[in-house]
Design a protein around this motif. Structure first.
Motif, short mmCIF file in Angstrom:
data_model
loop_
_atom_site.label_atom_id
_atom_site.label_comp_id
_atom_site.label_asym_id
_atom_site.label_seq_id
_atom_site.Cartn_x
_atom_site.Cartn_y
_atom_site.Cartn_z
N GLU A 208 4.29 -29.86 -59.35
CA GLU A 208 5.34 -29.95 -58.34
C GLU A 208 6.62 -29.26 -58.84
O GLU A 208 7.23 -29.69 -59.81
CB GLU A 208 5.64 -31.40 -58.00
N HIS A 209 7.00 -28.19 -58.16
CA HIS A 209 8.22 -27.46 -58.47
C HIS A 209 9.35 -27.98 -57.59
O HIS A 209 9.19 -28.11 -56.37
CB HIS A 209 8.03 -25.97 -58.23
N ASN A 210 10.50 -28.24 -58.19
CA ASN A 210 11.65 -28.76 -57.44
C ASN A 210 12.90 -27.92 -57.68
O ASN A 210 12.99 -27.18 -58.65
CB ASN A 210 11.92 -30.22 -57.84
N HIS A 211 13.84 -28.05 -56.75
CA HIS A 211 15.15 -27.37 -56.81
C HIS A 211 15.00 -25.85 -56.86
O HIS A 211 15.86 -25.14 -57.39
CB HIS A 211 15.95 -27.80 -58.05
N VAL A 212 13.93 -25.32 -56.30
CA VAL A 212 13.63 -23.89 -56.44
C VAL A 212 14.57 -23.05 -55.57
O VAL A 212 14.66 -23.25 -54.35
CB VAL A 212 12.17 -23.60 -56.04
N LEU A 213 15.27 -22.13 -56.20
CA LEU A 213 16.12 -21.19 -55.45
C LEU A 213 15.23 -20.33 -54.57
O LEU A 213 14.29 -19.69 -55.04
CB LEU A 213 16.89 -20.30 -56.43
N ARG A 214 15.55 -20.29 -53.25
CA ARG A 214 14.70 -19.57 -52.31
C ARG A 214 15.41 -18.42 -51.62
O ARG A 214 14.80 -17.41 -51.29
CB ARG A 214 14.15 -20.53 -51.25
N ALA A 215 16.71 -18.57 -51.35
CA ALA A 215 17.42 -17.52 -50.61
C ALA A 215 18.92 -17.79 -50.69
O ALA A 215 19.36 -18.87 -51.09
CB ALA A 215 16.98 -17.49 -49.14
N GLY A 216 19.70 -16.77 -50.30
CA GLY A 216 21.15 -16.91 -50.27
C GLY A 216 21.69 -16.70 -48.88
O GLY A 216 21.11 -15.95 -48.08
N PHE A 217 22.80 -17.36 -48.57
CA PHE A 217 23.44 -17.22 -47.26
C PHE A 217 24.46 -16.10 -47.22
O PHE A 217 24.67 -15.48 -46.17
CB PHE A 217 24.16 -18.53 -46.89
N ASN A 218 25.14 -15.86 -48.34
CA ASN A 218 26.28 -14.93 -48.30
C ASN A 218 26.38 -14.06 -49.55
O ASN A 218 27.46 -13.85 -50.09
CB ASN A 218 27.59 -15.69 -48.06
N GLY A 219 25.23 -13.57 -50.00
CA GLY A 219 25.23 -12.61 -51.08
C GLY A 219 25.13 -13.21 -52.47
O GLY A 219 25.21 -14.42 -52.65
N THR A 220 24.99 -12.34 -53.45
CA THR A 220 24.78 -12.76 -54.83
C THR A 220 25.98 -13.51 -55.40
O THR A 220 25.82 -14.51 -56.11
CB THR A 220 24.49 -11.53 -55.71
N TRP A 221 27.17 -13.05 -55.08
CA TRP A 221 28.38 -13.65 -55.66
C TRP A 221 29.25 -14.33 -54.62
O TRP A 221 30.39 -14.70 -54.90
CB TRP A 221 29.19 -12.57 -56.40
N GLY A 222 28.71 -14.49 -53.41
CA GLY A 222 29.42 -15.23 -52.38
C GLY A 222 30.50 -14.43 -51.68
O GLY A 222 30.52 -13.20 -51.73
N GLU A 223 31.40 -15.17 -51.05
CA GLU A 223 32.47 -14.58 -50.23
C GLU A 223 33.82 -15.10 -50.72
O GLU A 223 33.95 -16.29 -51.06
CB GLU A 223 32.27 -14.98 -48.76
N GLU A 224 34.80 -14.23 -50.75
CA GLU A 224 36.15 -14.64 -51.14
C GLU A 224 36.73 -15.55 -50.06
O GLU A 224 36.82 -15.18 -48.89
CB GLU A 224 37.03 -13.42 -51.33
N ILE A 225 37.13 -16.77 -50.45
CA ILE A 225 37.73 -17.70 -49.49
C ILE A 225 39.21 -17.94 -49.78
O ILE A 225 39.94 -18.43 -48.92
CB ILE A 225 37.00 -19.05 -49.46
N ILE A 226 39.65 -17.59 -51.00
CA ILE A 226 41.08 -17.66 -51.32
C ILE A 226 41.47 -16.33 -51.96
O ILE A 226 40.94 -15.96 -53.01
CB ILE A 226 41.38 -18.82 -52.29
N ALA A 227 42.38 -15.62 -51.30
CA ALA A 227 42.77 -14.29 -51.77
C ALA A 227 44.15 -14.29 -52.41
O ALA A 227 44.47 -13.40 -53.20
CB ALA A 227 42.76 -13.31 -50.60
N SER A 228 44.98 -15.29 -52.08
CA SER A 228 46.33 -15.38 -52.61
C SER A 228 46.69 -16.85 -52.79
O SER A 228 45.96 -17.73 -52.31
CB SER A 228 47.32 -14.71 -51.64
N PRO A 229 47.77 -17.16 -53.50
CA PRO A 229 48.11 -18.56 -53.78
C PRO A 229 48.18 -19.42 -52.51
O PRO A 229 48.72 -19.00 -51.48
CB PRO A 229 49.48 -18.46 -54.44
#
Length: 280
Positions: A208-229
């Protein structure tokens, strides 16, 4: 009487001095959503990216250690099993657990080259070391377990079986003033997948394999959500949709899917907060 009194006092002090804590002490076990007994404080959770492979004979030992730690620190650890590198090649077996994201992470951090099983722990670098063997994991947890988080994450995820899509709604709130850029990454993981695994040199057909990474929603390194202070209390809402790739190599079972969301400092890749939710 004086002797008896002194003996009693000595026994009390001896009993007190015998308390031993042989694991990282957790003052407050509340989760990253802020639910807990101490006001509105939010504590940081721990993302464990376990690098593994179905043909890695020592990797079940790492999986067992991770399970032990999840039981030891309930609600504190979010696991992701990344199948990448030589031992993840599907030479035999029904499924291919490799992903583009997992391969990119492996090439960037060098986990499979270092020898699996190993893990990234919140992608922390300690003494210029970022990749840790299973027997080191609990020691790395120590500084994180009581650390107040910079972010609070709330997650909700649903599957549309007809459209074959998974939607994830993310609510992020800053717990203090933030003066650096930060990214948000979402991935899909799956539990209870039965396939082969090399266990101590012998192939187990139904593992039984668990916690298996299967896919990404928004790319390898994600999306910038904070660009400035931004100030403490800033709220950011995001919604992502993933098209389900369902074939003989990617079986999807709705009750066994989870979405994992984590926030990183893109300069260091350190994970500042992580959360998971079951897909419903």
């Amino acid at each position: 009487m004086k002797y008896k009194l002194l003996l009693a006092i000595a026994m009390i002090f001896a009993a007190i001095s015998c308390d031993v804590i042989d694991k990282p002490f957790v003052e407050n076990p509340n989760n990253g959503g802020g639910e807990g007994p101490i006001g509105d404080k939010v504590y940081q959770k721990i993302l464990v990216e376990e690098f593994t492979g179905m043909h890695c004979q020592n990797c079940p030992t790492g999986a067992a250690k991770l399970h032990e730690l999840i039981e030891l620190y309930p609600g504190k650890i979010v696991p992701v099993a990344v199948h990448a590198g030589y031992f993840a090649r599907p030479k035999k077996g029904q499924y291919d657990f490799r992903t583009e994201i997992g391969t990119a992470w492996d090439q960037f951090f060098g986990n499979s080259e270092a020898g699996t099983p190993n893990a990234l722990i919140n992608r922390l670098s300690l003494n210029k070391k970022m990749i840790f063997a299973p027997n080191e994991w609990v020691e790395v947890f120590g500084p994180i377990l009581n650390k107040e988080a910079d972010f609070k994450i709330e997650l909700k995820s649903t599957m549309n079986a007809d459209a074959k899509t998974i939607t994830a709604e993310v609510k992020v709130e800053t717990m203090k003033n933030i003066d650096k850029k930060h990214n948000l990454t979402l991935v899909l993981v799956q539990d209870k997948i039965v396939d082969i695994q090399n266990v101590a040199g012998k192939v187990k057909e139904e593992y039984e394999h668990n916690h298996v990474l299967r896919a990404g929603f928004n790319g390898t390194w994600g999306e910038e959500i904070i660009a400035s202070p931004v100030a403490k209390g800033t709220k950011i809402d995001k919604t992502y949709t993933l098209s389900v790739k369902e074939d003989e190599k990617h079986p999807w079972a709705t009750p066994n899917l989870k979405v994992v969301a984590f926030i990183t400092d893109p300069e260091t890749q350190e994970v500042m907060q992580v959360e998971e939710v079951v897909v419903k």
